[in-house]
Enzyme design. Structure first.
Site, PDB file in Angstrom:
ATOM      1  N   ILE A 139       0.814  -1.228  -0.005  1.00 51.93           N
ATOM      2  CA  ILE A 139       0.038   0.057  -0.088  1.00 51.93           C
ATOM      3  C   ILE A 139       0.912   1.208   0.089  1.00 51.93           C
ATOM      4  O   ILE A 139       1.930   1.210   0.452  1.00 51.93           O
ATOM      5  CB  ILE A 139      -1.007   0.263   1.199  1.00 51.93           C
ATOM      6  CG1 ILE A 139      -0.242  -0.200   2.410  1.00 51.93           C
ATOM      7  CG2 ILE A 139      -2.084  -1.020   1.001  1.00 51.93           C
ATOM      8  CD1 ILE A 139      -1.040  -0.048   3.549  1.00 51.93           C
ATOM      9  N   ASP A 140       0.409   2.668  -0.550  1.00 49.24           N
ATOM     10  CA  ASP A 140       1.269   3.605  -0.614  1.00 49.24           C
ATOM     11  C   ASP A 140       1.662   4.147   0.791  1.00 49.24           C
ATOM     12  O   ASP A 140       1.007   3.548   1.818  1.00 49.24           O
ATOM     13  CB  ASP A 140       0.229   4.797  -1.307  1.00 49.24           C
ATOM     14  CG  ASP A 140      -0.206   4.380  -2.749  1.00 49.24           C
ATOM     15  OD1 ASP A 140       0.728   3.240  -3.587  1.00 49.24           O
ATOM     16  OD2 ASP A 140      -1.086   4.793  -3.090  1.00 49.24           O
ATOM     17  N   LYS A 141       2.865   4.621   0.750  1.00 49.43           N
ATOM     18  CA  LYS A 141       3.500   5.265   1.690  1.00 49.43           C
ATOM     19  C   LYS A 141       2.532   6.015   2.666  1.00 49.43           C
ATOM     20  O   LYS A 141       2.545   5.775   3.912  1.00 49.43           O
ATOM     21  CB  LYS A 141       5.002   6.051   1.298  1.00 49.43           C
ATOM     22  CG  LYS A 141       5.373   6.507   2.689  1.00 49.43           C
ATOM     23  CD  LYS A 141       6.625   7.526   2.286  1.00 49.43           C
ATOM     24  CE  LYS A 141       7.535   8.137   3.126  1.00 49.43           C
ATOM     25  NZ  LYS A 141       8.614   8.843   2.662  1.00 49.43           N
TER      26      LYS A 141
END
Length: 335
Positions: A139-141
């Site tokens: 999942i994105d930062k």
């Protein structure tokens, strides 16, 4: 960042792009060449070339922007983890905003991998012969929520198979600027890297094009807030539940923006960070101010469920809404 350049000859005509690149540069494996193409690091005659299967054309100059090398061995770091489930094969954690999953340029330390190497010290038999956690999905930062990681080779292979066949139940919560019409639906549109900005993904609008990867997002509005303008009846914001069939890069962010409901705070796919709304009063000012100041995409991986690839047991984990999104929701409900 260094560059590798090669011009195709008539003998190269029709060769797959990833194969051509690996043949031109002996230090570049075909799998690495394929990854670089998909990451948007390759151009053909100055234009983005993001399909590893594309046929090479003679006379065209192909260029690779080589990223700096990643350190061979990430260091374990004593970083607290919010563990939702763990056994000898798997660990599910609630990732906070601001934590990258893998070490990369600009984030060599403080990543989830660094934290897992410390947390699982002595418990990792190894993935591919190396003591490391098996990251199957990301999942994105700046997205929060549930992430599953394999601790053993068997779990890694099993989880990979589950994600490949889409036998994973994934639910996300997003707070959007405006709301889609209809409020319940499915977005079934392919996604590819943007031809104008390599850091962005984009929906493929041409139905006859074979570019991009299949992507399906099921969505429904759980709540709507405020009014876009007086008398329109259109919501100023919404709490959306998104269920994924596929897991493409930035999929929810791209799909929701495409149907007119970009995520609040999204610096990449939202033209405005905040919301447009009609109203007045302290509650209205508080809600619109919080929305405008929200400093990340308002997206949370709320739950993850699957059949344990080793034991066969049902595994299900939920992560509570993070404080920043909870505070924004509270304000929006008062608007």
């Amino acid at each position: 960042m260094s560059k590798l350049t090669a011009t195709a000859t008539p003998a190269d005509n029709g060769t797959r792009l990833d194969r051509f690149l690996s043949e031109q540069f002996p230090d570049l494996s075909r799998s690495r060449a394929k990854a670089l193409v998909k990451e948007g690091a390759v151009t053909a005659g100055g234009a983005l070339a993001d399909d590893p299967k594309a046929a090479v054309r003679p006379g065209i100059t192909y260029e690779i922007d080589m990223p700096p090398p990643v350190p061979a061995t990430p260091e374990p770091e004593d970083i607290p983890l919010d563990v939702l489930f763990e056994d000898e094969h798997l660990i599910l954690v609630n990732k906070p905003a601001g934590m990258a999953v893998h070490p990369a340029p600009g984030s060599w330390q403080g990543t989830l991998v660094n934290a897992l190497l410390h947390h699982c010290k002595g418990e990792l038999p190894g993935i591919g012969g190396v003591e490391r956690p098996g990251i199957v999905h990301r999942i994105d930062k700046n997205t929060t929520g549930v992430l599953a990681v394999a601790k053993t080779e068997a779990a890694h292979a099993g989880l990979s198979a589950l994600f490949k066949t889409h036998d994973i139940e994934r639910t996300y919560l997003a707070i959007t600027r405006g709301a889609p019409r209809p409020l319940v639906g499915t977005v079934d549109m392919r996604i590819a890297r943007s031809t104008s900005d390599r850091k962005k993904m984009a929906v493929i609008r041409d139905e006859e094009s074979e570019d991009g990867r299949h992507a399906v997002t099921h969505y429904r509005a759980l709540e709507t807030f405020g009014e876009l303008d007086k008398g329109t009846g259109l919501p100023a914001a919404a709490l959306m539940e998104c269920r994924l069939e596929t897991g493409r890069t930035h999929q929810i962010r791209v799909h929701m923006a495409h149907i007119g409901a970009p995520l609040i705070g999204d610096p990449t796919y939202g033209k405005h960070r905040g919301i447009k709304a009609y109203g007045a009063g302290e509650a209205f000012i508080e809600a619109t101010t919080l929305a405008r100041q929200f400093d990340r995409q308002a997206l949370h991986a709320a739950s993850l469920g699957f059949v344990h690839p080793v034991t066969g047991d049902d595994v299900f984990a939920e992560a509570p809404l993070p404080e920043d999104m909870a505070a924004l929701l509270t304000a929006l409900r008062r608007m």
